[in-house]
Scaffold this motif. Structure first.
Motif, short mmCIF file in Angstrom:
data_model
loop_
_atom_site.label_atom_id
_atom_site.label_comp_id
_atom_site.label_asym_id
_atom_site.label_seq_id
_atom_site.Cartn_x
_atom_site.Cartn_y
_atom_site.Cartn_z
N LEU A 165 -4.53 38.03 -101.77
CA LEU A 165 -3.49 38.29 -101.25
C LEU A 165 -3.14 37.11 -99.23
CD1 LEU A 165 -1.92 41.61 -101.78
CD2 LEU A 165 -1.45 39.68 -102.38
N SER A 194 -1.67 39.97 -113.86
CA SER A 194 -0.82 38.91 -114.21
C SER A 194 -1.19 38.38 -115.51
CB SER A 194 -1.11 36.59 -113.90
OG SER A 194 -0.35 37.04 -112.68
N MET A 209 1.31 42.94 -104.93
CA MET A 209 0.49 41.74 -105.58
C MET A 209 1.39 41.68 -106.40
SD MET A 209 -3.21 42.64 -106.81
CE MET A 209 -5.45 41.46 -106.00
N SER A 238 -7.40 41.54 -109.72
CA SER A 238 -7.43 40.65 -108.73
C SER A 238 -5.93 40.09 -109.29
CB SER A 238 -7.97 39.87 -108.63
OG SER A 238 -8.57 38.70 -110.42
N SER A 239 -5.26 39.48 -108.74
CA SER A 239 -3.61 39.01 -108.99
C SER A 239 -4.30 38.55 -110.84
CB SER A 239 -2.95 38.22 -107.63
OG SER A 239 -4.29 36.64 -107.53
#
Length: 915
Positions: A556, A899, A808, A894-895
């Motif tokens: 981030l 996603s 996120m 993680s992002s």
């Protein structure tokens, strides 16, 4: 006339054979070794013969050898300008390893003339203290980043580590737990006290002057002084102090490492006790010239023979020996004069005419590699020899009885040490009686409790009964042998009493192993294995949770506006987190393999694509090192094979990663071929892979260590390149699980060629496994609006992780509610309607599995539930899917992973809304 050199040398040689510190004598003329005690030889890893007549300086590490200073100090001692030379330096062992040592040297002089006789050298191994000093520096650098880790490392040290404030009193700010063992004070009793607390009053001025001098750079790095123990006793201490300054040069803190050197001080004082030890020795001690004439004799020798000292020193030893043993005595004496120590038994004639049975030890006195005399130690063994003769008379009858018994019989002394064992006992316990005589019973077998738990050391019922002189009735117990196997034994114990005195005991036992006991042992082993698996699961969760916060926040942070330096810091955090995650995964993989729980997948694998991905992964790193990295693949490799893509990639990453790591110049070549698998049908093939580099290479004598668990070939290589030592061990086990083999060919400095084979199957029905390729425009939505209009609930007990995931999702257009456990998630679903639920697996009150099962009873499809788990194995994924979860993300997440979940399920959610 007596020879003081011979006497002192003799005392030095004999009375300090077992000294814990190195003691040696060297020539003050040419600086070569004359004699070294066993401790000195063990310290250098050499025999005394290998060191005799070699220069002192040859043992000193070249970087630490200051010849001018050495000659100057030696000249000062020789000429009486200084009494002792003391220094710290590194010594070279025979195997080329180094150790830190404190050397103290002084000139021994003739008491009458004052002329130098020889150089006396003491050496003490201080490698552990040097290690403690190094650890202290590392701990201090990491203090601001992680005080918890620093304290753990500090508290593990045997030395006393203290941090002082920079105030005038140098107040204690922190004290390690070693204060309890060293001074008798708990750390809480010392913190807040003046820095002079516990210092001997007579040494306070010395310490104050030392600190003032160190701050000005005028004092040495360390000092020795006295401390007062809580019980009032004196503790000699050696302290090294580090001073921490701020950027303006102001003193901030002082860190001191203190070692208890009381024992070393006592060793120094012991040199002054030579004469008293000689005179007070109850054994007969004498020094003789090369013709057998007595030069000196102690009171023990007078008492043993009945002769006065004047009578003993008036002639040779002949008049003391029984004529029947005179030739034997002369033979052993002559062998000693030739340089070989002798031990033998002879009869002495007491002054009153009575024969005395004695044990004699003759040791040559060496000076400058030449025998100049003989040292004799004589002890009276008349009573013990009579006792042995009586026992020997009974030995034959006892042996006949013991050998005929069908049960194991072991004799023990009052301390539980082995005296004898019959053949059945040695066969049952699988040991050699000649090697184990005199050894504790616990080194031969262990008595276990009924639950399979060992008794405390020296606390088994058998040993307690032996020491207390009690008998034990016939009963059963589990005995463990040296090889780790066990059996159920029926035994009884009977004490051996001699006129009321406990002489030991006799243990009689027989093997009573049954199927029931084998099943019980199996259940114990299975319980231990389950406990290990549960422990690994918990540790995986506990380690991944904070790691998730670190890496997630760093990602981030990367998405915010940062300058170049800040961006570099964030990259370091991410790289470090990924390295830690890699280590964690390796340990978990290794544990699964060791437990036989590594399940391999049988899915379609594109070998060329996998290899291409691995090459792409390391291409940049190889380019940065100017190393050529290329791959050659056979055209015969099928488009797809059946196997475990993840594990094949893991093996390739380990081998190619190692090649890149250890290659500084040149090239790395990867060759892949296939050939038919013999003894299998046409659908099977052998995949052969070779990874060849031009790196540092591997010595032939260390190549067998490569595939061992936690093995590093050289500590220096590990410090430079890092690594857990598990990569190749895991690769070897994975290769063997896939029916292959792995090996290496290498020479030092010539690079290495790692090669392995895998037994694989061709993928037969490709039509059932079409891979649909979607364009990036179809697969990816606009990131900023990916979660717009989607109601999201996060169930996570760690506030750091929930905050990270919320942030996120916010960047992806989502708005979230957060609950702290599964029970709250169930209640939230009763109050609100949510489209997507991120559910942690391990939570208090109610875990994620149970909560999902309850939610699915009333909400079969929506919300989509994605697990947040620290367990990334195939079985863990199956458990999530069985309870109704549709997806999962692994910690640290993680992002990109978040996603992916949104890209996968948002279209499904919106389609459900449109119905």
């Amino acid at each position: 006339m007596s020879n003081p050199i011979v006497e002192n040398r003799s005392l030095f040689e004999q009375l300090y054979t077992h000294a814990p510190i190195g003691i040696a004598v060297a020539s003050h003329v040419n600086g070569r070794w004359l004699q070294l005690n066993p401790a000195f030889c063990e310290m250098l890893g050499c025999s005394e013969d290998e060191l005799i007549n070699s220069p002192i300086v040859h043992m000193i590490y070249e970087e630490d050898l200051e010849m001018e200073e050495f000659r100057s100090k030696f000249w000062d001692m020789t000429n009486g300008l200084s009494l002792m030379y003391e220094t710290e330096l590194r010594l070279k062992r025979k195997d080329d390893s180094l150790l830190w040592a404190t050397l103290r040297a002084c000139i021994v002089r003739d008491e009458a003339s004052g002329e130098p006789l020889y150089l006396l050298v003491q050496a003490a191994d201080i490698s552990k203290q040097k290690d403690a000093e190094s650890r202290l520096i590392v701990q201090r650098k990491q203090l601001e980043e992680s005080s918890r880790i620093s304290r753990l490392l500090t508290e593990s040290s045997l030395d006393l580590i203290a941090i002082h404030h920079a105030d005038p009193e140098r107040t204690f700010k922190y004290v390690s737990p070693a204060s309890q063992s060293m001074l008798g004070y708990d750390p809480e009793e010392v913190v807040g006290q003046s820095g002079l607390f516990c210092i001997h009053p007579n040494d306070v001025p010395l310490v104050e002057a030392y600190v003032a001098g160190q701050i000005q750079g005028l004092a040495p790095d360390r000092m020795s002084y006295r401390l007062l123990h809580k019980d009032g006793s004196v503790v000699w201490a050696d302290t090294i102090t580090h001073y921490l300054y701020d950027k303006q040069g102001n003193l901030q803190e002082m860190i001191a490492v203190t070692r208890d050197i009381t024992a070393s001080k006592q060793q120094q004082l012991s040199l002054q006790e030579y004469q008293s030890l000689f005179d007070s020795n109850p054994l007969g001690v004498a020094s003789l010239d090369l013709h057998g004439n007595l030069l000196k004799a102690n009171a023990g020798q007078e008492q043993l023979t009945g002769h006065t000292k004047e009578e003993l020193l008036s002639s040779s030893f002949d008049h003391l020996i029984d004529p029947v043993d005179l030739d034997k005595t002369r033979y052993h004496f002559e062998e000693t004069v030739k340089g070989t120590a002798q031990s033998y038994e002879v009869g002495l004639i007491h002054k009153d005419g009575q024969r005395i049975e004695t044990s004699v030890i003759n040791v040559p006195i060496l000076l400058e590699n030449r025998v100049v005399g003989v040292y004799g130690i004589t002890s009276d063994i008349t009573e013990s020899k009579r006792y042995v003769e009586e026992i020997e008379n009974l030995s034959y009858e006892r042996a006949l009885i013991l050998n005929a018994m069908s049960e194991g019989v072991i004799g023990l002394d009052p301390n539980g040490n082995l005296i004898f064992a019959n053949p059945i006992a040695t066969e049952m316990m699988d040991f050699c009686p000649s090697e184990m005589n005199g050894k504790p019973l616990e080194e031969i077998m262990l008595q276990m409790q009924s639950e399979g738990i060992p008794y405390p050391s020296n606390g088994t019922p058998i040993l307690k009964a032996v020491r207390e002189g009690r008998s034990l009735p016939r009963s059963e117990s589990v005995f463990w042998k040296q090889d780790g196997s066990s059996f159920l034994a029926e035994f009884q114990l009977k004490p051996i009493m001699d006129q009321g005195d406990n002489r030991g005991a006799v243990l009689v036992f027989r093997d009573m192993t049954s199927v029931k006991d084998i099943i019980r042992a199996k259940e114990v082993a299975e319980h231990a294995d389950r406990a290990k698996s549960e422990f690994l699961a918990i540790m995986s969760h506990e380690l991944r949770t904070p790691l998730n916060g670190i890496m997630g926040m760093a990602h981030l942070l990367k998405e915010t506006e940062l300058d170049g330096e800040q961006n570099g810091f964030a990259d370091i955090i991410i790289d470090s987190g990924e390295s830690l995650l890699h280590i964690l995964n390796e340990i978990l993989d290794f544990s699964k393999i060791e437990a036989g729980k590594m399940d391999l997948e049988r899915q379609p694998v594109d070998i060329k694509a996998v290899l291409g991905g691995v090459m792409e992964l390391f291409a940049l790193r190889a380019s940065e090192k100017n190393v050529e990295l290329y791959c050659e693949m056979s055209e015969q490799i099928p488009e797809r094979v059946r196997g475990d893509e993840t594990r094949i990639r893991q093996i390739l990453i380990n081998l190619v990663g190692n090649a890149v790591k250890f290659t500084e110049t040149g090239s790395i070549q990867v060759h892949v071929n296939v050939k038919p698998a013999e003894f299998y049908d046409e659908s099977h093939l052998i995949l052969s892979v070779s990874v060849k580099d031009t790196g540092i290479g591997i010595p032939f004598n260390k190549q067998h260590q490569l595939f061992q668990s936690f093995s590093q070939l050289d500590p220096a290589i590990n410090r430079k390149y890092g690594g857990t030592g598990l990569g190749l061990a895991i690769s070897k086990k994975l290769v063997e699980l896939m029916g292959g083999a792995i090996g290496v060919q290498s020479e030092t400095g010539e690079g290495a060629d790692f090669h392995f084979t895998l037994l694989l199957e061709r993928w037969q029905d490709e039509s059932t496994d079409r891979i649909e390729k979607m364009s990036d425009n179809d697969l990816e939505m606009d990131r900023t609006s990916l979660a717009t209009g989607i109601k999201i609930l996060i169930a996570e007990d760690q506030s750091l992780n929930s905050h990270l995931l919320e942030e996120m999702l916010r960047k992806l257009g989502g708005v979230c509610d957060i609950v702290e456990n599964g029970a709250e998630a169930v209640k939230a679903m009763e109050r609100e309607t949510y489209d997507l639920l991120f559910m942690d697996i391990q939570m208090p009150v109610m875990d994620g599995i149970e909560a999902t099962c309850r939610i699915r009873q009333t909400h079969p499809e929506i919300p989509v539930i994605a697990a947040i788990t620290a367990f990334a194995g195939a079985k863990d994924r199956e458990a999530c899917l069985r309870c109704g979860m549709q997806d999962f993300i692994s910690k640290p997440f993680s992002s990109t992973e978040v996603s992916r979940v949104l890209n996968t399920w948002v279209p499904f959610i919106r389609a459900q809304h449109e119905r």
